[in-house]
Write an enzyme that holds these catalytic residues in place. Structure first.
Site, PDB file in Angstrom:
ATOM      1  N   ARG A   1      11.200 -17.834  -1.867  1.00  0.00           N
ATOM      2  CA  ARG A   1      10.489 -16.750  -1.166  1.00  0.00           C
ATOM      3  C   ARG A   1       9.051 -16.577  -1.654  1.00  0.00           C
ATOM      4  NH1 ARG A   1      12.160 -11.120  -4.060  1.00  0.00           N
ATOM      5  NH2 ARG A   1      12.612 -11.968  -6.115  1.00  0.00           N
TER       6      ARG A   1
ATOM      7  N   ARG B   1      -4.077   8.053   4.349  1.00  0.00           N
ATOM      8  CA  ARG B   1      -3.767   6.929   5.235  1.00  0.00           C
ATOM      9  C   ARG B   1      -4.074   7.179   6.710  1.00  0.00           C
ATOM     10  NH1 ARG B   1      -3.873   2.915   1.568  1.00  0.00           N
ATOM     11  NH2 ARG B   1      -2.479   3.361  -0.185  1.00  0.00           N
TER      12      ARG B   1
ATOM     13  N   SER C   1      15.296  -6.942   1.454  1.00  0.00           N
ATOM     14  CA  SER C   1      15.079  -7.860   0.341  1.00  0.00           C
ATOM     15  C   SER C   1      14.895  -9.297   0.811  1.00  0.00           C
ATOM     16  CB  SER C   1      16.276  -7.798  -0.617  1.00  0.00           C
ATOM     17  OG  SER C   1      16.183  -8.790  -1.614  1.00  0.00           O
TER      18      SER C   1
ATOM     19  N   GLN D   1       0.837  -1.207   0.000  1.00  0.00           N
ATOM     20  CA  GLN D   1       0.000   0.000   0.000  1.00  0.00           C
ATOM     21  C   GLN D   1       0.871   1.256   0.000  1.00  0.00           C
ATOM     22  OE1 GLN D   1      -3.133  -0.199   3.075  1.00  0.00           O
ATOM     23  NE2 GLN D   1      -2.901  -2.417   3.036  1.00  0.00           N
TER      24      GLN D   1
END
Length: 245
Positions: free
Chosen positions: A158, A185, A90, A77
């Site tokens: 992953r 938000r 990562s 988002q």
């Protein structure tokens, strides 16, 4: 646990904005403007800018946040706010031997739902571990070295991880983009997790730029609700929360 830290921001952000805006109407340079710009003068000019809706000068200042303990649902988002810079942990280069995950409150408070949820998380970890080992062994047998074989294995393994997977991210937004982010938000219609993060961010920026962000929050804090029939009906509560009145 969700953590928000304001890492860096443009020094004297409110004076910087006022000086940039004044330059548009001044025959002298920015050094002379800053030399004669008091805190009171900067505050007065900034209030005038904001009341006119003259927002381009506030793009000159930026704020960098470090956030931890959030889900990949949240960061999916977050990155929709495109005028920003993002650096995220990562899953391709970091092997997750025991991945952390975020449990939504509604699931946390439902015993049956929580068990189903945790079972799925544990299943994802088990599948990840097994896939990594299987692919790693396969790549090694094909003549690939151990380290590159593991890297190649984890970047595909992953894919089993869920949106609940905990992540860490550093991001920078200019003040105008940040205001837009807060409008969307901090709104009661935003999902609980990103709304909680946005509320913490508002608290942080108000400490260093209280005039600039005095009306920061959902759109209804300083104007009408833009949600139409989807309005939450909590205008009074929102203004109390963000304005203290």
């Amino acid at each position: 646990m969700l953590k928000v830290k304001l890492l860096q921001y443009t020094p004297e952000p409110e004076k910087t904005i006022a000086a940039a805006a004044k330059l548009c109407y001044s025959p002298v340079g920015v050094d002379d403007i800053l030399e004669n710009l008091t805190d009171e003068g900067a505050e007065k000019f900034l209030n005038m800018l904001m009341s006119y809706g003259h927002m381009s000068p506030i793009e000159h200042v930026s704020f960098t946040f470090a956030v931890e303990g959030v889900s990949r649902s949240l960061t999916h988002q977050l990155v929709r706010h495109r005028i920003a810079s993002y650096s995220q942990q990562s899953q391709r280069y970091v092997k997750l031997d025991q991945f952390e995950y975020i449990v939504p409150p509604a699931i946390e408070n439902d015993e049956v739902a929580k068990k189903l949820f945790i079972d799925q998380m544990q299943g994802a970890q088990k599948a990840y571990d097994e896939i990594v080992e299987r692919l790693k062994d396969k790549y090694i047998s094909e003549g690939i070295g151990e380290k590159p074989a593991e890297k190649k294995a984890i970047e595909d393994a992953r894919y089993v991880f869920p949106n609940a997977c905990e992540t860490k991210i550093v991001f920078t937004m200019n003040a105008r983009s940040l205001m837009n982010f807060f409008h969307h938000r901090c709104c009661d219609r935003a999902q609980w997790e990103i709304r909680t993060m946005a509320e913490k961010m508002v608290n942080e920026v108000k400490k260093v730029a209280p005039i600039l962000f005095k009306n920061a929050g959902p759109s209804c804090v300083a104007g009408p609700c833009p949600e139409g029939k989807m309005c939450c009906g909590k205008l009074k509560e929102m203004r109390t929360l963000y304005l203290g009145k």
